[in-house]
Scaffold this motif. Structure first.
Motif, mmCIF file in Angstrom:
data_model
loop_
_atom_site.group_PDB
_atom_site.id
_atom_site.type_symbol
_atom_site.label_atom_id
_atom_site.label_comp_id
_atom_site.label_asym_id
_atom_site.label_seq_id
_atom_site.Cartn_x
_atom_site.Cartn_y
_atom_site.Cartn_z
ATOM 1 N N ARG A 50 0.819 -1.230 0.000
ATOM 2 C CA ARG A 50 0.000 0.000 0.000
ATOM 3 C C ARG A 50 0.848 1.273 0.000
ATOM 4 O O ARG A 50 0.434 2.328 0.475
ATOM 5 C CB ARG A 50 -0.982 0.026 1.175
ATOM 6 N N PHE A 51 2.009 1.174 -0.600
ATOM 7 C CA PHE A 51 2.873 2.329 -0.805
ATOM 8 C C PHE A 51 3.004 2.576 -2.303
ATOM 9 O O PHE A 51 2.961 1.635 -3.095
ATOM 10 C CB PHE A 51 4.251 2.059 -0.201
ATOM 11 N N TYR A 52 3.176 3.828 -2.714
ATOM 12 C CA TYR A 52 3.438 4.095 -4.124
ATOM 13 C C TYR A 52 4.363 5.289 -4.292
ATOM 14 O O TYR A 52 4.575 6.085 -3.363
ATOM 15 C CB TYR A 52 2.138 4.286 -4.921
ATOM 16 N N ILE A 53 4.952 5.374 -5.478
ATOM 17 C CA ILE A 53 5.805 6.489 -5.872
ATOM 18 C C ILE A 53 5.009 7.394 -6.800
ATOM 19 O O ILE A 53 4.344 6.921 -7.719
ATOM 20 C CB ILE A 53 7.070 5.996 -6.595
ATOM 21 N N GLU A 54 5.103 8.690 -6.562
ATOM 22 C CA GLU A 54 4.466 9.667 -7.450
ATOM 23 C C GLU A 54 5.535 10.561 -8.058
ATOM 24 O O GLU A 54 6.312 11.198 -7.330
ATOM 25 C CB GLU A 54 3.471 10.536 -6.685
ATOM 26 N N TRP A 55 5.583 10.585 -9.401
ATOM 27 C CA TRP A 55 6.397 11.569 -10.112
ATOM 28 C C TRP A 55 5.460 12.708 -10.493
ATOM 29 O O TRP A 55 4.491 12.519 -11.243
ATOM 30 C CB TRP A 55 7.028 10.957 -11.352
ATOM 31 N N LEU A 56 5.729 13.891 -9.993
ATOM 32 C CA LEU A 56 4.817 15.027 -10.127
ATOM 33 C C LEU A 56 5.455 16.101 -10.995
ATOM 34 O O LEU A 56 6.603 16.497 -10.766
ATOM 35 C CB LEU A 56 4.489 15.590 -8.744
ATOM 36 N N GLY A 57 4.705 16.569 -11.985
ATOM 37 C CA GLY A 57 5.205 17.602 -12.885
ATOM 38 C C GLY A 57 4.170 18.687 -13.121
ATOM 39 O O GLY A 57 2.982 18.513 -12.833
ATOM 40 N N VAL A 58 4.621 19.795 -13.677
ATOM 41 C CA VAL A 58 3.750 20.939 -13.972
ATOM 42 C C VAL A 58 3.363 20.928 -15.437
ATOM 43 O O VAL A 58 4.220 20.772 -16.308
ATOM 44 C CB VAL A 58 4.459 22.270 -13.635
ATOM 45 N N ASN A 59 2.062 21.057 -15.718
ATOM 46 C CA ASN A 59 1.638 21.221 -17.104
ATOM 47 C C ASN A 59 0.950 22.565 -17.345
ATOM 48 O O ASN A 59 0.602 22.878 -18.484
ATOM 49 C CB ASN A 59 0.736 20.069 -17.564
ATOM 50 N N ASP A 60 0.744 23.360 -16.289
ATOM 51 C CA ASP A 60 0.184 24.698 -16.426
ATOM 52 C C ASP A 60 0.851 25.578 -15.372
ATOM 53 O O ASP A 60 0.430 25.621 -14.215
ATOM 54 C CB ASP A 60 -1.339 24.677 -16.229
ATOM 55 N N THR A 61 1.918 26.253 -15.783
ATOM 56 C CA THR A 61 2.711 27.040 -14.839
ATOM 57 C C THR A 61 1.890 28.137 -14.178
ATOM 58 O O THR A 61 2.059 28.429 -12.989
ATOM 59 C CB THR A 61 3.924 27.664 -15.561
ATOM 60 N N GLN A 62 0.984 28.736 -14.915
ATOM 61 C CA GLN A 62 0.185 29.827 -14.369
ATOM 62 C C GLN A 62 -0.728 29.325 -13.244
ATOM 63 O O GLN A 62 -0.805 29.932 -12.179
ATOM 64 C CB GLN A 62 -0.653 30.474 -15.470
ATOM 65 N N LYS A 63 -1.409 28.212 -13.491
ATOM 66 C CA LYS A 63 -2.280 27.655 -12.456
ATOM 67 C C LYS A 63 -1.478 27.199 -11.242
ATOM 68 O O LYS A 63 -1.863 27.428 -10.092
ATOM 69 C CB LYS A 63 -3.091 26.483 -13.010
ATOM 70 N N ALA A 64 -0.357 26.523 -11.503
ATOM 71 C CA ALA A 64 0.473 26.042 -10.404
ATOM 72 C C ALA A 64 0.963 27.209 -9.548
ATOM 73 O O ALA A 64 0.991 27.116 -8.312
ATOM 74 C CB ALA A 64 1.646 25.232 -10.936
ATOM 75 N N GLY A 65 1.335 28.291 -10.188
ATOM 76 C CA GLY A 65 1.835 29.450 -9.457
ATOM 77 C C GLY A 65 0.799 30.112 -8.589
ATOM 78 O O GLY A 65 1.147 30.797 -7.619
ATOM 79 N N LYS A 66 -0.478 29.908 -8.893
ATOM 80 C CA LYS A 66 -1.565 30.506 -8.106
ATOM 81 C C LYS A 66 -2.127 29.556 -7.056
ATOM 82 O O LYS A 66 -3.001 29.941 -6.286
ATOM 83 C CB LYS A 66 -2.687 30.951 -9.044
ATOM 84 N N SER A 67 -1.633 28.325 -7.038
ATOM 85 C CA SER A 67 -2.186 27.328 -6.135
ATOM 86 C C SER A 67 -1.886 27.669 -4.676
ATOM 87 O O SER A 67 -0.786 28.106 -4.337
ATOM 88 C CB SER A 67 -1.630 25.940 -6.463
ATOM 89 N N GLU A 68 -2.856 27.430 -3.807
ATOM 90 C CA GLU A 68 -2.672 27.615 -2.368
ATOM 91 C C GLU A 68 -2.198 26.327 -1.693
ATOM 92 O O GLU A 68 -1.885 26.329 -0.502
ATOM 93 C CB GLU A 68 -3.977 28.076 -1.729
#
Length: 216
Positions: A50-68
């Motif tokens: 019940r463990f997993y690896i997540e590779w996380l990337g950005v596909n919308d820099t504008q949205k990511a930059g506004k995320s709380e």
């Protein structure tokens, strides 16, 4: 009891990193999906404890930059990539919220999350980020439903998960904070037993994960 839910590895190319890792160790992985509200997407590799690896990337820099969301903020501050965070899973997030409020512990969230799965259903979860003025901490995650693939071919065998969580600070003092934040036994230990592995607090400035013979 808490479990080591997953580690978060940031990368500009999630598919490339996932394929490189799974081919190197003879494992199965899969594309995850996008998080429209955060401007991110992920690739995943699941294990049967019940463990997993997540590779996380950005596909919308504008949205990511506004995320709380604190995880997205942290991700944008780590341009070199690598493991930036771990999640501890719970089925009692409201109990942690009650404890934090009662004890005057700062936190951010809970933040709702979701992504569409391959079968068209919506996978949902909540994320809670306890905060300390000097000690970096994992975050808590609570799933709504089962987040693991229905096809067992994507679930790899794994006996044990061990995470060394570097705070960059004195490990005894950091461990005291971990015990307070996550309800670990008050036994003076700098290591914590979770339902699917071990969590160690170290004075390093990085996170190291051991999956049987694999080190990340």
């Amino acid at each position: 009891m808490l479990a080591i839910d997953h580690i978060v590895i940031t990368t500009p190319d999630t598919e490339k990193e996932r394929l490189s890792f799974t081919s190197r160790y003879g494992l199965q992985g899969k594309e995850g999906g996008s998080h429209p509200g955060w401007g991110t997407h992920n690739d995943l590799c699941f294990f049967d404890n019940r463990f997993y690896i997540e590779w996380l990337g950005v596909n919308d820099t504008q949205k990511a930059g506004k995320s709380e969301n604190p995880l997205i903020r942290q991700m944008l501050q780590e341009p070199t990539g690598g493991t930036i965070q771990i999640a501890l899973s719970t089925d009692a997030m409201d109990d942690f919220l009650e404890m934090y409020n009662r004890q005057g512990i700062d936190y951010e969230g809970p933040f709702p999350g979701s992504r569409e799965q391959e079968d068209g259903t919506l996978l949902e979860w909540r994320m809670l980020f306890p905060a300390h003025p000097s000690v970096p901490l994992p975050f808590l995650i609570e799933w709504k439903g089962d987040n693991f693939p229905q096809d067992s071919v994507y679930i790899n065998p794994l006996a044990d998960t061990t995470v060394e969580y570097g705070t960059g600070l004195d490990r005894k003092k950091s461990a005291e904070v971990f015990r307070k934040m996550f309800g670990f036994p008050d036994d003076g230990s700098e290591s914590f037993h979770l339902s699917n592995g071990q969590l160690f607090v170290t004075e390093q400035t990085f996170i190291t994960t051991y999956l049987d013979h694999i080190m990340l």
